[in-house]
Design an enzyme around this catalytic site. Structure first.
Site, short mmCIF file in Angstrom:
data_model
loop_
_atom_site.label_atom_id
_atom_site.label_comp_id
_atom_site.label_asym_id
_atom_site.label_seq_id
_atom_site.Cartn_x
_atom_site.Cartn_y
_atom_site.Cartn_z
N GLU A 17 0.84 -1.20 0.00
CA GLU A 17 0.00 0.00 0.00
C GLU A 17 0.88 1.25 0.00
O GLU A 17 0.52 2.28 -0.60
CB GLU A 17 -0.97 -0.01 1.19
CG GLU A 17 -1.90 -1.23 1.25
CD GLU A 17 -2.69 -1.48 -0.03
OE1 GLU A 17 -2.97 -0.52 -0.77
OE2 GLU A 17 -3.03 -2.66 -0.29
N HIS A 41 1.59 2.18 -3.51
CA HIS A 41 0.47 2.93 -4.10
C HIS A 41 0.48 4.37 -3.59
O HIS A 41 0.26 5.32 -4.35
CB HIS A 41 -0.87 2.30 -3.69
CG HIS A 41 -1.24 1.05 -4.42
ND1 HIS A 41 -1.38 1.00 -5.77
CD2 HIS A 41 -1.52 -0.21 -3.97
CE1 HIS A 41 -1.74 -0.23 -6.15
NE2 HIS A 41 -1.83 -0.99 -5.06
N GLU A 54 -0.58 -0.53 -9.82
CA GLU A 54 -0.11 -1.79 -9.23
C GLU A 54 1.38 -2.02 -9.52
O GLU A 54 2.07 -2.66 -8.73
CB GLU A 54 -0.95 -2.96 -9.78
CG GLU A 54 -0.77 -4.25 -9.04
CD GLU A 54 -1.41 -4.27 -7.65
OE1 GLU A 54 -2.09 -3.29 -7.27
OE2 GLU A 54 -1.20 -5.26 -6.93
#
Lengths: 510, 510
Positions: free
Chosen positions: A275, A278, A304
């Site tokens: 995460e 991201h 991604e």
């Protein structure tokens, strides 16, 4: 003479378009806060009110974007921005808004609102159904979601496959006919690798990860790692949720979540790094793109590629463990005091067919995606009913990974996506995997100091390359354009396959 | 013949009005979530994006309510509901919506949006200015808020005082000319009481509260007390914030916050009970009123009557401490193991002029309100500038309470309200204090078992009376109507003053 960028920007039409897009962005940001709250904070009783509020925000966002005035403004501005540089703010804004607008005007506001409400209720039902291992409790919600998503696809239209209409939202320009051959070639290379690893399964041991790690210590380590890779806690925060995710409310507030498993040291750590990847992307998009559709990633596949680059290519490397081990040892002296970096490196790269996608290793991960892609296509085309889904899931798990999930909670109920009515999303994970290696190798070609810096806990050379080559563009470029710019060619599976064969060949002595 | 309630409810006009009001309610709920997040979760970097999003939600909520169609629908429905019972859902909805609509159409959407943005930025600036004890950093925000609020008052209009236009939003039907004589009579009774207590200051000792209480233990106690009084954690949650508050996102999600001071055992406890009182009100409003303007308290004064009833009349009673002490002792055996209920009862009722309103005792509390009311009126009428505000504050503190705040953080910067651009709000606290005793005494007259039940930790008799007599109406009645219905007469200071004189006379041996 065509107007200059400054002339376009100072025109009343451009200002009016920006104002409308700002309202749409604010409504999306508000929805994102409500979703974040729903998955991290909301008490159980809040589900009904939340679904209603999200439905209204979705409807208003949709209505704001599809008002005929947007079409008029775009038509006027398209002529004036035609001669501006392709990635100028003005030309990009008009071009990308046109794409969103053309898609949105095909979806009735009633359907957009119904979808948002259905998804919010389904997410709540999914959370409880997963906890109770009760697919039947989720099935009516999934049926409704599939019905609504089919309706969306049919509104949008498609040349070949219903799937294409949905995929295009997540991966602009991509179709099932692009993805299938790419994935087929990947499968041809992965299946022999999975089999070869299976024959040498005992070569890698991950017992070190399963000694019991208290939650507070794991949490501290995830925060330390996020800081190390460059995640800015002044502009974000980490929380816990059933399914880890990243969400952005604007350049100043990009949040991540993680989940902690006391019996698996790698779960929280790699969820946070994933995460975090991201979030670094979102935190790296220029503030100047705020409140426009350009303040976004190029696509979910590109997104991604960032999370998987940090999670796998960086986070599961030897160099990374040479950096991280002393920090992990300081928190867990009992469990890790006598471990060496090589032991950890090997443990976090153990490859074994398993039931949970998000915890799958790099080699078997994509098999989970192939399965989901086929099921989604079958659901959309009416070849598979929701009632038959658990059996289809288990049969494909057996075929692809040689195992049957112990129950639906660890099978068909494991992912949140379908509860969100996100169908067509899963393939972007494999596209991200492929691109993560393509991008990383390009970065190392341009900045050979990167691997050595990582080993010394200096992630700035890599992050600054990603910022300059990828994040800076926001959503100005399509994924294909971005890959071409960054790597000089199209998406290619070869670097990814070579990376896997090299890494796992060495790990398993193949 | 006039239509029946069922006929009105099934009419397309009524459905259309409900749909519009539902959208307004959803936008308010979304704003409430964003505010809650801002004050409990948001990272510092999020302030700009948050202010923009809140501004957009406020503008859209305003635009939705003031659309001419609402005026048309109201005009048609008013005739049809005229003969329905006064507190029928249909008649109440039309009547209360008319009040909101008439107020809202006077405020331009531009001003509503600017106010929301200014308030969000000012709240962020206030948080930092208070922490840094820097009034100068907050002053420009306050100036802007005062300017915008004056503009709002002038748009709304008023007969006597600019203040009336603002007060009316919080306390429908009340004016400065109603409040001043009420408050003047209260002051005449309180000042001698404060002086008498000051002469016997040593009679009450609160050392037991200041022995050091760890935060985790305090938190557990607040949760236990909230559960005991009937707060439903399935439909809410408690968090920490700089300034405790209650917020409602609908019948299923009503949240409270508290703050914890390790050096003052009473701070978190009474913050939680106070907010719990507000939350019980919101959790007690019938679900059938969801997503309408009737899903609200009757006024802020009525709301405060609920919080103060639980905090003071119940929570600072002997009976309550007989119930609570064993629970507090179990968490803090070292500090409280040998204390008795009488010691705690006396300690939490110690009266002494102090600088912080929210921590003031029942006797001196209202003096803080009188000061704020005068300052607000002076700011609105231009008799006082923001630059002169700290001096004015300190001078009035000296005059009313005989002390000067140690600094602005503990003086003029202590309250969040002005950062929210909430001016005209403070008097509702004193109205709530007055009503808390009027309501409680009425409850005991009707249900004499209440005091005894409290001593045994059974709060259901009191809560069910509040539910049936007050909460059930939501916002159907004006505060005056509600007080009349519940007590058989208007608001009266006498029961409140008698309660204070009795309680403090006994505590201080006057």
């Amino acid at each position: 003479m065509s107007p200059s960028a400054e002339e376009v920007r100072s025109s009343s039409e451009f200002a009016e378009l920006l104002e409308i897009l700002g309202t749409v962005a604010d409504l999306h940001a508000a929805s994102a806060v409500l979703h974040w709250d729903q998955e991290t904070q909301m008490p159980p009783g809040g589900a009904t009110d939340r679904a209603l509020a999200l439905s209204t925000l979705a409807r208003l966002g949709h209505e704001t974007l599809v008002q005929p005035r947007v079409g008029e403004l775009l038509a006027r501005l398209e002529g004036r921005t035609a001669d501006l540089p392709y990635d100028s703010f003005e030309a990009s804004l008009v071009r990308v808004t046109r794409r969103h607008y053309q898609r949105a005007i095909k979806i009735p506001a009633r359907l957009a609102a119904e979808l948002a409400e259905a998804a919010s209720l389904a997410t709540d039902a999914w959370t409880r159904a997963k906890a109770a291992n009760d697919f039947g409790a989720f099935a009516p919600h999934l049926e409704r979601n599939v019905r609504l998503v089919r309706e969306v696809a049919d509104c949008i239209g498609y040349a070949q496959h219903r799937y294409d209409a949905l995929l295009d939202e997540y991966e602009p320009g991509m179709t099932l006919d692009d993805i299938r051959p790419l994935f087929a070639r990947l499968k041809d290379r992965l299946v022999p690798l999975v089999r070869a690893i299976a024959r040498r399964a005992e070569a890698v041991d991950d017992a070190v990860l399963h000694q019991g790690y208290d939650e507070a210590g794991q949490w501290r380590l995830t925060v330390e790692v996020l800081r190390a890779i460059g995640y800015d806690f002044q502009r974000g925060r980490q929380d816990r949720s059933a399914h880890p995710f990243t969400t952005s409310f604007g350049p100043g507030d990009v949040r991540v979540t993680t989940r902690i498993d006391p019996n698996d040291f790698s779960s929280a750590l790699y969820s946070s790094i994933h995460e975090g990847g991201h979030a670094l992307y979102e935190q790296g998009i220029p503030e100047a793109l705020r409140r426009t559709p350009l303040f976004d990633g190029a696509s979910l596949g590109i997104h991604e590629s960032q999370s998987r680059l940090w999670e796998n290519v960086v986070g599961r490397s030897r160099a990374f463990w040479r950096f991280l081990l002393p920090k992990a040892q300081a928190i867990f002296p009992e469990q890790l005091g006598r471990a060496d970096a090589e032991t950890l490196y090997r443990a976090v790269n153990r490859s074994q067919p398993s039931e949970i996608r998000t915890e799958a290793d790099e080699v078997t991960y994509n098999l989970h995606i192939f399965l989901r892609l086929e099921i989604e296509d079958d659901l959309l085309e009416g070849r598979l009913s929701v009632a038959d889904l658990p059996d289809a899931w288990n049969a494909k798990m057996e075929a692809y990974l040689g195992l049957r999930p112990r129950d639906d909670a660890h099978g068909v109920l494991q992912d949140i996506h379908w509860s969100h009515a996100s169908i067509g999303y899963f393939p972007t994970y494999t596209l991200g995997n492929i691109l993560s290696v393509q991008f990383y190798e390009q970065a190392c070609r341009e900045r050979p100091e990167i691997p050595d810096a990582i080993e010394h806990g200096d992630f700035a050379p890599l992050l600054s390359w990603l910022r300059e080559r990828i994040h800076v563009h926001g959503a100005k470029l399509t994924p294909q354009e971005l890959v071409q710019r960054v790597t000089g060619g199209p998406i290619r599976i070869e670097p990814y396959v070579a990376y896997l064969e090299r890494k796992y060949g060495e790990l398993y002595g193949l």
